[in-house]
Design an enzyme around this catalytic site. Sequence first.
Site, PDB file in Angstrom:
ATOM      1  N   LYS A  33       0.884  -1.426   0.046  1.00  0.00           N
ATOM      2  CA  LYS A  33       0.018   0.078   0.061  1.00  0.00           C
ATOM      3  C   LYS A  33       0.939   1.161  -0.073  1.00  0.00           C
ATOM      4  O   LYS A  33       0.590   2.339  -0.451  1.00  0.00           O
ATOM      5  CB  LYS A  33      -0.845   0.126   1.416  1.00  0.00           C
ATOM      6  CG  LYS A  33      -1.801  -1.139   1.430  1.00  0.00           C
ATOM      7  CD  LYS A  33      -3.047  -1.178   0.315  1.00  0.00           C
ATOM      8  CE  LYS A  33      -4.192  -2.160   0.848  1.00  0.00           C
ATOM      9  NZ  LYS A  33      -3.896  -3.679   1.088  1.00  0.00           N
TER      10      LYS A  33
HETATM   11  C1  LIG Z   1      -4.578  -4.827   0.515  1.00  0.00           C
HETATM   12  C2  LIG Z   1      -3.943  -6.030   0.584  1.00  0.00           C
HETATM   13  C3  LIG Z   1      -4.015  -7.133  -0.237  1.00  0.00           C
HETATM   14  C4  LIG Z   1      -5.295  -6.881  -1.269  1.00  0.00           C
HETATM   15  O1  LIG Z   1      -4.962  -6.028  -2.294  1.00  0.00           O
HETATM   16  P1  LIG Z   1      -6.118  -5.474  -3.185  1.00  0.00           P
HETATM   17  O2  LIG Z   1      -5.662  -4.236  -3.985  1.00  0.00           O
HETATM   18  O3  LIG Z   1      -7.344  -4.960  -2.053  1.00  0.00           O
HETATM   19  O4  LIG Z   1      -6.531  -6.552  -3.865  1.00  0.00           O
HETATM   20  C5  LIG Z   1      -3.152  -7.912  -0.390  1.00  0.00           C
HETATM   21  N1  LIG Z   1      -2.356  -8.268   0.510  1.00  0.00           N
HETATM   22  C6  LIG Z   1      -1.890  -7.351   1.621  1.00  0.00           C
HETATM   23  C7  LIG Z   1      -0.664  -7.355   2.488  1.00  0.00           C
HETATM   24  C8  LIG Z   1      -2.608  -6.094   1.542  1.00  0.00           C
HETATM   25  O5  LIG Z   1      -2.119  -5.204   2.486  1.00  0.00           O
END
Ligand SMILES: *Cc1c(COP(=O)(O)O)cnc(C)c1O
Length: 467
Positions: free
Chosen positions: A112
Amino acid sequence: MQYLSTRGQAPKLGFADVLLAGLARDGGLYAPAVLPDWRPEGIRALRGLAYPDSAIRVMEPFTAGAFDNTELAAMTADAYAGFRHAATAPLVQIDANLFALELFHGPTLAFKDFAMQWLARAMNRVLRTRGMRATILGATSGDTGAAAIEAFGGLSRADLYILYPQGRVSDVQRRQMTATGKPNVHALAIQGTFDDCQRIVKELFADLAFRDEMRLSGVNSINWARILAQIVYYFVGAVALGAPERQVSFAVPTGNFGDILAGYYAKRMGLPVERLIIATNVNDILARALSGGRYEPRTVKATQSPSMDIQVSSNFERLLFECSGQHPELIRALMADFSRDGSFTIPSPILERIRADFGAERIDEAGCVVEMARVYRESGLIIDPHSAIGVGAARRALAASPATPVIALGTAHPAKFPDPVGRATGVRPALPAHLADLMDREETIVVLPNNRNSVADYLRQTARALA
Ligand SMILES: *Cc1c(COP(=O)(O)O)cnc(C)c1O
């Protein structure tokens, strides 16, 4: 570049307005009207570039009109300067033709950070140019909130409010949100579940008077800028393995469908991607939708990979929009079915198009443990449960198509999930040095009842965008 709402009843906007809007006023999501078309020479020219330089080339056509080249370059270099790996997104080999793209070297240890560090700087710049402030509101099951709070903490033009379910995030995740000491970022513990948090956010966005009064903006992956910043590492990973001369596939641990959607856009822009593999845990709505054609949420089960414990994947709407040939009437009809019946059937021409690009693999709890243990045993790497689901899905894709290399996205650092990692490998990963004192920092905890009015009142009392 112009952007359209997937539901066709909100104005077309340029990048800066899309960035500030988050969700479109008709409830839809913004998508680019046309995509840049990358020629093989352009892809080849990314070879050997530093990550921020690739990012500038990939993002520039999308942000044209909002930022000039100097601004974009400065902002992008700054966004990735805080990552703790010289390669920003290093690619490591795990097995024959199986690779992991490590996306967890940013400040909060999950992928993120790639989008949030850039988005916060971009938003602050637009707000400064316009002489405005904004109130940013989001919901989190853990990682998004931590990344947003880290990225927006201390920025002059924005106040950030993140709703998280009280008692349902890990200690590391909570402390990353509550122990910052920055007055413009607020983590609000809601006495409810993640779904309650998300519902409150959606209700406040749907209240257009409140939205205008507070100058609300969103940072969940409904915001196009999140997707945009994530397109970059698909290019970087594929180029490292020989694109445009060589095809690759990606296996992506998926929850809200934001990350893998970025891969779809990369493919549509001309990156030679053979398959995009949706990797899910037992919350497998997307795998079921792909095989049976029905999009039908079930009750969410708590797993070792909590950031994927999601049943309603907001960004799936953007994929339906693109695979319908940008047909907003059709999207409105499907979303009306969804709000009336709680499910919908994907029309078969759209389903066929989705199946042409995507596969889906479901890795259950035991499979996730097996994968963490296997990778540690065979290569000495410790991977987190989310990344393990990606690697497990990648192995299945390789069994079906052994000639094409598969890149599994490593979405979180193992130290974020020390309990399941420790159980699977026997090694309890330690937090990196910059977070070593996290457990001793002072927390500010705000608890609010599970209703929108208490959140609205709290925002009115504390936000600075009202003036
Ligand atoms: C947010 C997240 C996901 C999922 O990603 P999306 O974009 O919501 O599909 C997978 N793994 C981790 C560690 C995350 O923080």
